[in-house]
Design a protein around this motif. Structure first.
Motif, PDB file in Angstrom:
ATOM      1  N   LYS A   1      63.428 -24.947 -31.824  1.00 44.49           N
ATOM      2  CA  LYS A   1      62.446 -25.707 -32.658  1.00 44.49           C
ATOM      3  C   LYS A   1      61.380 -24.750 -32.904  1.00 44.49           C
TER       4      LYS A   1
ATOM      5  N   PHE B   1      65.499 -32.482 -43.873  1.00 47.72           N
ATOM      6  CA  PHE B   1      65.399 -33.035 -42.464  1.00 47.72           C
ATOM      7  C   PHE B   1      65.551 -32.213 -41.362  1.00 47.72           C
TER       8      PHE B   1
ATOM      9  N   ARG C   1      62.086 -31.070 -39.254  1.00 45.00           N
ATOM     10  CA  ARG C   1      62.164 -31.768 -37.936  1.00 45.00           C
ATOM     11  C   ARG C   1      62.280 -30.674 -36.808  1.00 45.00           C
TER      12      ARG C   1
END
Length: 329
Positions: A235, A254, A258
């Motif tokens: 992340k 996406f 995200r």
């Protein structure tokens, strides 16, 4: 006519047709803020070969080829005359006369003093791979100690340079290779190897990082490794791109937003000789301390100027050894 050079007069149809003219040229003279270097060794890069067959749209004709060099300053500011130097460039050999010659004219700010820890041939082999590796990591945000850096194409020259820099900075290196083989380069820390022919790269990287993923993915291969690179990212991770084969990939918007991912594109041909010199000076402490190591230079990978065409064809064929031209060879 007291210098010799490898001159490319026009774009060749293909690599087999590359026929550089090797012969006498006027020796360059230093202007204000410039030096003339007597070239002792010059690196030969894939970009040199690609430019010869028209794959670099901004390449000018005719020109002397070559981006990397090592030698001695023979003309210029008095504090530099007689100094052994090395350097590289995004301009040289592409938009202006380059390094595949007995003499090179370049900005004084572009040359880097060659330390005793580097041989002449070794210094000539550092340029493009290490500059590309550093530029990518620096623009992505240099890795911090304890972070993970995945290098796709770990045994290529840019891949090895990226692993060297990452481990020098204290990061955990994970090298991805196309077939079962060990890491072939230098490192100052352990390098975990993932064989993409036998393992799911993303799953293996997640396992090696405790499920976190890698803060940086350095993709030296391009689209064939794109999906594996995305699956390896943490992340907030960053993926660096320097190459492409088919150019187009399926982009999951996406997953991108995200994952809070960042993509960084690197083209070192956009760097001036002076900007490239600044990058090499950033790397110099690592070479001086032995934390970074130049690529081994094998005698069979060294060519005289008269065989410049053979050298260009060797690198275009993906020779693994660093290829060097020796103007006095």
């Amino acid at each position: 006519m007291n210098a010799r050079a490898v001159t490319l007069n026009a774009k060749a149809a293909d690599i087999a047709a590359v026929a550089p003219v090797v012969g006498p040229v006027d020796r360059p003279r230093a202007g204000a803020g410039e030096v003339v270097v007597a070239v002792a060794a010059a690196g030969v890069n894939p970009s040199d070969a690609k430019a010869a067959i028209g794959m670099m749209p901004y390449a000018v004709w005719p020109r002397i080829s070559g981006r990397d060099f090592a030698g001695t300053v023979v003309e210029g500011p008095s504090d530099l005359v007689g100094v052994e130097v090395f350097g590289s460039s995004g301009d040289l050999g592409i938009r202006r006369d380059g390094t595949h010659a007995t003499h090179l004219r370049v900005e004084a700010a572009a040359v880097v003093r060659r330390p005793a820890t580097l041989g002449v041939r070794e210094a000539a082999g550092i340029g493009v791979p290490f500059v590309t590796a550093w530029e990518g990591l620096a623009r992505a945000g240099l890795p911090k100690p304890g972070e993970s850096v995945v290098v796709l194409g770990a045994n290529g020259k840019v891949g090895q340079a990226a692993i060297q820099i990452a481990t020098w900075l204290g990061a955990n290196a994970i090298g991805v290779v196309r077939r079962a083989e060990p890491y072939a380069g230098h490192a100052t820390g352990p390098v975990a190897i993932v064989d993409m022919s036998a393992e799911d790269v993303g799953a293996r990287v997640q396992a090696l990082t405790g499920g976190r993923g890698a803060e940086i993915v350095y993709n030296t291969v391009g689209d064939p490794c794109y999906a594996a690179g995305v699956a390896s990212m943490a992340k907030g991770g960053r993926q660096i791109f320097i190459a492409a084969v088919k150019k187009i990939v399926e982009f999951d918007i996406f997953a991108f937003y995200r994952g809070r991912h960042t993509y960084v594109g690197i083209d070192t041909l956009s760097l001036s000789s002076v900007a490239t010199g600044d990058i090499l000076r950033n790397l110099l402490p690592g070479f001086e301390a032995g934390k970074l190591a130049p690529f081994p230079i094998k005698d069979e990978a060294c060519y005289p100027l008269a065989r410049a065409g053979d050298a260009l064809r060797a690198v275009f064929a993906s020779a693994r050894d660093r290829t060097i031209l020796l103007p006095d060879g």
